[in-house]
Design an enzyme around this catalytic site. Structure first.
Site, PDB file in Angstrom:
ATOM      1  N   GLU A 134      -6.746   1.656  -5.635  1.00 54.79           N
ATOM      2  CA  GLU A 134      -7.838   0.691  -5.792  1.00 54.79           C
ATOM      3  C   GLU A 134      -8.988   1.342  -6.565  1.00 54.79           C
ATOM      4  O   GLU A 134      -9.466   0.806  -7.553  1.00 54.79           O
ATOM      5  CB  GLU A 134      -8.298   0.195  -4.420  1.00 54.79           C
ATOM      6  CG  GLU A 134      -7.196  -0.564  -3.699  1.00 54.79           C
ATOM      7  CD  GLU A 134      -7.722  -1.666  -2.812  1.00 54.79           C
ATOM      8  OE1 GLU A 134      -8.424  -1.362  -1.841  1.00 54.79           O
ATOM      9  OE2 GLU A 134      -7.428  -2.848  -3.104  1.00 54.79           O
ATOM     10  N   HIS A 147      -6.099   3.980   3.042  1.00 54.33           N
ATOM     11  CA  HIS A 147      -7.415   3.796   3.665  1.00 54.33           C
ATOM     12  C   HIS A 147      -7.323   4.025   5.165  1.00 54.33           C
ATOM     13  O   HIS A 147      -6.456   3.454   5.827  1.00 54.33           O
ATOM     14  CB  HIS A 147      -7.929   2.368   3.397  1.00 54.33           C
ATOM     15  CG  HIS A 147      -8.261   2.137   1.954  1.00 54.33           C
ATOM     16  ND1 HIS A 147      -8.289   0.889   1.382  1.00 54.33           N
ATOM     17  CD2 HIS A 147      -8.581   3.019   0.968  1.00 54.33           C
ATOM     18  CE1 HIS A 147      -8.624   1.014   0.103  1.00 54.33           C
ATOM     19  NE2 HIS A 147      -8.794   2.296  -0.166  1.00 54.33           N
ATOM     20  N   THR A 228     -12.008  -4.278   0.690  1.00 49.71           N
ATOM     21  CA  THR A 228     -11.409  -4.663  -0.602  1.00 49.71           C
ATOM     22  C   THR A 228     -10.480  -5.864  -0.451  1.00 49.71           C
ATOM     23  O   THR A 228      -9.791  -6.223  -1.392  1.00 49.71           O
ATOM     24  CB  THR A 228     -10.636  -3.472  -1.218  1.00 49.71           C
ATOM     25  OG1 THR A 228      -9.532  -3.151  -0.360  1.00 49.71           O
ATOM     26  CG2 THR A 228     -11.523  -2.259  -1.387  1.00 49.71           C
ATOM     27  N   THR A 229     -10.456  -6.427   0.747  1.00 52.02           N
ATOM     28  CA  THR A 229      -9.678  -7.645   0.986  1.00 52.02           C
ATOM     29  C   THR A 229     -10.610  -8.686   1.618  1.00 52.02           C
ATOM     30  O   THR A 229     -11.609  -8.306   2.234  1.00 52.02           O
ATOM     31  CB  THR A 229      -8.505  -7.382   1.956  1.00 52.02           C
ATOM     32  OG1 THR A 229      -9.027  -6.809   3.163  1.00 52.02           O
ATOM     33  CG2 THR A 229      -7.485  -6.432   1.364  1.00 52.02           C
TER      34      THR A 229
HETATM   35 ZN   LIG Z   1      -7.586  -0.987   2.036  1.00 52.46          ZN
END
Ligand SMILES: [Zn+2]
Length: 349
Positions: A134, A147, A228-229
């Site tokens: 990412e 992560h 990030t989601t």
């Molecule tokens: Zn993540």
């Protein structure tokens, strides 16, 4: 009048913030879904999850214009990360990633608060394009990214309470690249066949989660960003380790090909690939780094070497010159001692 307008602005900001939270909370109840491709792809996220179109979004690209060295950044301390094999982690396919729930006895120190571990998960590309990290460095993707999500357990009772708060989460990001076989990552990867489809779970024996981190823990990027989601809450204090961890080509391929976003009985199975969000705009913000940039270090080394070479040449030239002068003097001296000796002999009794 000025006092009135001064007081309205913060109230309006707070109201808008709460409205956005409200909309984000309602979205899942309305049956909304999100994905990385198709009509529910990341361009559509802000429609149902307004924070995704908001500020402090992640991931980002680390490039030299936004990096600032901060000598006060301390390496993180990991407590309770060595989980005995008698304990178990639950590994699951949530339809977006493969996620492993962590032990609540694991936490990290040396951040503004103490943060307790909640889960880890991965982002990756596909078998033809292994560029699934990412975060990027100078525009370059890594093969994959892991992560480890922690929540502020000093201020909030659980991750649900913390995840929409500005100081709620701390996520560690580990960049993955191809190298030798990694036995530590295999402790997770070997279970992929049991979480092939959405909502499947499997138990993983405990191990030292510290093994999944890079050897150099003192060099990292630190910035304030977001999930990030969806719902993309701007609640994450990011620590992205500078040095990637290596996994083998075969291990990466297993990650890129093992799972599906869909349930086992879905007539249209959808491969779980390219589950990374694109980098976000990063304006008027800085990323703090715990290390001096390679470029600056090289520049200093080149300058120091240059000065040393110039000094060495100067000293050599000076010595050469003085040697020549000494040579001239010596010629005279060689002649003179003879004269002195004669004189000495003469003067001796
Ligand atoms: Zn993540």
């Amino acid at each position: 009048m000025s006092a009135k307008s001064f007081s309205i602005a913060p109230v309006a900001t707070v109201l808008i913030f709460f409205l956005m939270i409200q909309l984000s909370m309602q979205a899942p109840l309305n049956g909304s879904k999100w994905s990385y491709i198709g009509p529910d792809g990341e361009k559509a996220w802000p429609k149902k999850y307004p924070f995704c179109g908001g500020v402090f979004q992640s991931p980002i690209d680390f490039h030299k214009d936004i990096l600032q060295y901060d000598s006060n950044l301390l390496p993180l301390e990991f407590i309770g990360y060595n989980v005995p094999s008698t304990d178990q982690f639950t590994l699951t396919n949530n339809g977006h990633s493969v996620k492993m729930y962590l032990s609540p006895t694991m936490y990290i120190r040396n951040l503004p608060f103490e943060y307790t571990a909640s889960q880890l998960h991965l982002h990756w590309g596909n078998r033809n394009k292994s560029e699934g990290s990412e975060h990027t460095v100078s525009g370059k993707h890594f093969a994959a990214e892991m992560h480890i999500v922690h929540y502020n357990s000093e201020k909030y009772p659980d991750i649900a309470a913390a995840m929409d708060k500005a100081d709620g989460l701390a996520v560690l990001a580990i960049l993955l690249e191809i190298g030798p076989f990694n036995p530590s990552y295999e402790k997770i990867f070997r279970h992929f066949r049991n979480v092939k489809y959405k909502d499947q779970t499997v138990q993983v024996p405990g191990f030292n989660i510290r093994e999944l981190l890079p050897d150099r823990l003192d060099e990292f990027y630190r910035y304030e960003g977001s999930l990030t989601t969806p719902p993309c809450y701007p609640s994450v204090l990011w620590t992205v380790f500078r040095h990637p961890v290596k996994i083998s080509q075969e291990q990466l391929l297993a990650l890129e090909t093992a799972m599906y976003c869909t349930e086992s009985d879905d007539p249209e199975p959808l491969e779980m690939v390219d589950n990374f969000r694109n980098v976000q705009e990063f304006r008027e913000r800085l990323v703090f780094i715990s290390f001096r940039e390679g470029f600056v270090v090289s520049l200093v080394i080149v300058c120091v070497l240059g000065v040393l070479i110039v000094l060495a040449v100067a000293v050599w030239l000076l010595r050469r010159k003085s040697c020549k002068n000494e040579g001239k003097d010596n010629r005279g001296v060689i002649y003179k001692p003879g004269a002195y000796k004669e004189e000495d002999n003469i003067s001796k009794p």
